[in-house]
Design a protein around this motif. Structure first.
Motif, mmCIF file in Angstrom:
data_model
loop_
_atom_site.group_PDB
_atom_site.id
_atom_site.type_symbol
_atom_site.label_atom_id
_atom_site.label_comp_id
_atom_site.label_asym_id
_atom_site.label_seq_id
_atom_site.Cartn_x
_atom_site.Cartn_y
_atom_site.Cartn_z
ATOM 1 N N GLY A 164 2.879 3.154 -3.459
ATOM 2 C CA GLY A 164 1.471 2.887 -3.172
ATOM 3 C C GLY A 164 1.241 1.509 -2.596
ATOM 4 O O GLY A 164 2.199 0.801 -2.237
ATOM 5 N N THR A 165 -0.026 1.120 -2.521
ATOM 6 C CA THR A 165 -0.396 -0.175 -1.957
ATOM 7 C C THR A 165 -1.435 -0.882 -2.816
ATOM 8 O O THR A 165 -2.176 -0.257 -3.578
ATOM 9 C CB THR A 165 -1.000 -0.010 -0.538
ATOM 10 O OG1 THR A 165 -2.206 0.760 -0.630
ATOM 11 C CG2 THR A 165 -0.020 0.673 0.399
ATOM 12 N N ASN A 188 0.497 6.936 -4.087
ATOM 13 C CA ASN A 188 0.844 8.092 -3.261
ATOM 14 C C ASN A 188 0.422 9.419 -3.894
ATOM 15 O O ASN A 188 0.254 10.427 -3.191
ATOM 16 C CB ASN A 188 2.355 8.123 -2.996
ATOM 17 C CG ASN A 188 2.821 6.933 -2.161
ATOM 18 O OD1 ASN A 188 2.000 6.198 -1.612
ATOM 19 N ND2 ASN A 188 4.128 6.737 -2.085
ATOM 20 N N GLY A 191 -2.398 10.042 -5.137
ATOM 21 C CA GLY A 191 -3.837 10.239 -4.991
ATOM 22 C C GLY A 191 -4.702 9.372 -5.888
ATOM 23 O O GLY A 191 -5.921 9.313 -5.706
ATOM 24 N N TRP A 231 -0.785 -4.846 -11.554
ATOM 25 C CA TRP A 231 -0.623 -3.601 -10.813
ATOM 26 C C TRP A 231 0.739 -3.466 -10.121
ATOM 27 O O TRP A 231 1.171 -2.356 -9.813
ATOM 28 C CB TRP A 231 -1.706 -3.490 -9.734
ATOM 29 C CG TRP A 231 -3.021 -2.971 -10.217
ATOM 30 C CD1 TRP A 231 -3.311 -2.411 -11.424
ATOM 31 C CD2 TRP A 231 -4.256 -2.974 -9.475
ATOM 32 N NE1 TRP A 231 -4.639 -2.061 -11.501
ATOM 33 C CE2 TRP A 231 -5.235 -2.388 -10.324
ATOM 34 C CE3 TRP A 231 -4.618 -3.403 -8.209
ATOM 35 C CZ2 TRP A 231 -6.562 -2.229 -9.914
ATOM 36 C CZ3 TRP A 231 -5.943 -3.246 -7.804
ATOM 37 C CH2 TRP A 231 -6.898 -2.660 -8.644
ATOM 38 N N LYS A 260 -6.628 6.271 -7.158
ATOM 39 C CA LYS A 260 -7.210 5.098 -6.520
ATOM 40 C C LYS A 260 -8.047 4.336 -7.541
ATOM 41 O O LYS A 260 -8.888 4.927 -8.226
ATOM 42 C CB LYS A 260 -8.090 5.504 -5.333
ATOM 43 C CG LYS A 260 -8.717 4.319 -4.601
ATOM 44 C CD LYS A 260 -9.514 4.789 -3.386
ATOM 45 C CE LYS A 260 -10.144 3.619 -2.646
ATOM 46 N NZ LYS A 260 -10.896 4.054 -1.442
ATOM 47 N N GLU A 261 -7.800 3.038 -7.665
ATOM 48 C CA GLU A 261 -8.549 2.189 -8.590
ATOM 49 C C GLU A 261 -9.057 0.960 -7.850
ATOM 50 O O GLU A 261 -8.366 0.398 -7.006
ATOM 51 C CB GLU A 261 -7.662 1.759 -9.764
ATOM 52 C CG GLU A 261 -7.168 2.909 -10.623
ATOM 53 C CD GLU A 261 -6.265 2.445 -11.753
ATOM 54 O OE1 GLU A 261 -6.318 1.243 -12.098
ATOM 55 O OE2 GLU A 261 -5.508 3.280 -12.288
ATOM 56 N N GLU A 262 -10.281 0.543 -8.192
ATOM 57 C CA GLU A 262 -10.860 -0.657 -7.608
ATOM 58 C C GLU A 262 -11.166 -1.649 -8.725
ATOM 59 O O GLU A 262 -11.502 -1.262 -9.840
ATOM 60 C CB GLU A 262 -12.135 -0.315 -6.832
ATOM 61 C CG GLU A 262 -11.885 0.648 -5.674
ATOM 62 C CD GLU A 262 -13.133 0.955 -4.880
ATOM 63 O OE1 GLU A 262 -14.088 0.134 -4.957
ATOM 64 O OE2 GLU A 262 -13.163 1.991 -4.197
ATOM 65 N N VAL A 281 -7.989 -3.167 -4.307
ATOM 66 C CA VAL A 281 -7.878 -1.717 -4.421
ATOM 67 C C VAL A 281 -6.418 -1.327 -4.606
ATOM 68 O O VAL A 281 -5.544 -1.791 -3.864
ATOM 69 C CB VAL A 281 -8.438 -1.011 -3.174
ATOM 70 C CG1 VAL A 281 -8.252 0.494 -3.281
ATOM 71 C CG2 VAL A 281 -9.911 -1.347 -2.974
ATOM 72 N N LEU A 282 -6.172 -0.483 -5.580
ATOM 73 C CA LEU A 282 -4.853 0.113 -5.809
ATOM 74 C C LEU A 282 -4.909 1.561 -5.346
ATOM 75 O O LEU A 282 -5.771 2.328 -5.773
ATOM 76 C CB LEU A 282 -4.502 0.062 -7.301
ATOM 77 C CG LEU A 282 -3.275 0.863 -7.746
ATOM 78 C CD1 LEU A 282 -1.982 0.199 -7.271
ATOM 79 C CD2 LEU A 282 -3.253 1.018 -9.279
ATOM 80 N N GLU A 283 -4.018 1.947 -4.440
ATOM 81 C CA GLU A 283 -3.940 3.328 -3.977
ATOM 82 C C GLU A 283 -2.505 3.821 -4.111
ATOM 83 O O GLU A 283 -1.588 3.274 -3.479
ATOM 84 C CB GLU A 283 -4.387 3.437 -2.517
ATOM 85 C CG GLU A 283 -5.864 3.151 -2.308
ATOM 86 C CD GLU A 283 -6.314 3.430 -0.882
ATOM 87 O OE1 GLU A 283 -6.595 4.608 -0.579
ATOM 88 O OE2 GLU A 283 -6.359 2.479 -0.080
ATOM 89 N N THR A 320 -4.487 -3.723 -1.951
ATOM 90 C CA THR A 320 -5.171 -4.355 -0.830
ATOM 91 C C THR A 320 -6.271 -5.279 -1.325
ATOM 92 O O THR A 320 -6.999 -4.940 -2.265
ATOM 93 C CB THR A 320 -5.805 -3.289 0.092
ATOM 94 O OG1 THR A 320 -4.804 -2.328 0.451
ATOM 95 C CG2 THR A 320 -6.378 -3.919 1.342
#
Length: 265
Positions: free
Chosen positions: A234-235, A253, A255, A125, A257-259, A249-251, A237
């Motif tokens: 993005g981030t 900017n 919008g 990621w 979002k993937e877990e 979790v990938l988030e 976590t």
């Protein structure tokens, strides 16, 4: 294979625990484990231990004993898995490495972070979150031994002469997490909370070319665990401390979002 704690006596496919070697301080515990798990050979005599058919030794004694026990086992041509930290200093590490090469055996530090599926996913990621700006990895866990320490009873976990302390015990996981992703830093500095000549907690700052990483660990207080990698796009976590990673979790900017969670017992 020799192992010296309950969790290490569990059956693992392809491995058989055949002996336990205990320090004198833990002699009673060693005998109890041998009886509990039906391990056929128990000895406090290293010579008998090394000739008991073992090919791999799991070293799970206090930190300051790692080098001595591992070196003796390598001398007997055994593969070695050592609990973190692998040894107390760089000199000991290089001596072990040279001896392992000479004897043609494997030498591992028992940290699984780098081999977890979720950690591999984080690497995958990373390019998606842009230029890395800040990395934080936190592992605070109040130690019951700290109560004894405050009362004047200094156990190995809080003994500077025995390579104890928060950096060696917990922050090492944060180091593996960060350096496994980004390599060695250009600079580093450790800001420690020191009591009786030992770091009971602290923050290690790693300076890279274009970002900084903060590795926080504590044995004298509890706090939120987990890691976050912050980039311009993005981030990423993690849900728990660096030794386990947990779900991630990938988030982005934009919008998205993937877990992801590739966890196993």
């Amino acid at each position: 294979m020799s192992r010296t704690s309950c969790r290490c006596c569990r059956k693992v496919e392809g491995l058989t625990t055949v002996a336990i070697l205990s320090t004198e301080r833990s002699l009673a515990t060693g005998k109890a484990l041998a009886a509990q798990y039906g391990i056929p050979i128990y000895t406090s005599n290293p010579i008998t231990f090394y000739s008991s058919g073992i090919d791999t030794v799991y070293v799970a004694v206090p930190n300051f004993l790692h080098f001595e026990i591992a070196m003796a086992a390598i001398d007997h041509c055994m593969n070695i898995i050592i609990e973190k930290p692998i040894v107390c200093n760089e000199k000991e590490l290089y001596l072990l490495k040279e001896k392992a090469i000479e004897k043609h055996v494997f030498l591992f530090e028992a940290i699984t972070t780098l081999h977890l599926g979720n950690y591999t996913k984080i690497k995958e990621w990373l390019p998606r979150i842009g230029q890395i700006k800040i990395v934080q990895s936190r592992y605070s866990q109040y130690s019951s031994r700290y109560d004894a320490f405050r009362a004047g009873i200094v156990l190995p976990a809080f003994d500077s002469a025995k390579a104890g302390g928060s950096l060696m015990d917990l922050n090492i996981y944060n180091l593996h997490f960060v350096m496994g992703l980004f390599g060695s830093p250009e600079e580093f500095k450790y800001y420690a909370n020191v009591e009786k000549d030992i770091d009971t907690s602290g923050i290690l700052i790693l300076k890279y070319d274009k970002f900084s990483a903060a590795c926080t660990a504590a044995k004298d207080c509890r706090g939120e665990r987990g890691s976050i990698v912050q980039g311009t796009d993005g981030t990423i976590t993690t849900s728990t401390s660096a030794n386990l990673i947990g779900s991630i979790v990938l988030e982005l900017n934009n919008g998205i979002k993937e877990e992801y969670d590739d966890w196993y017992e």
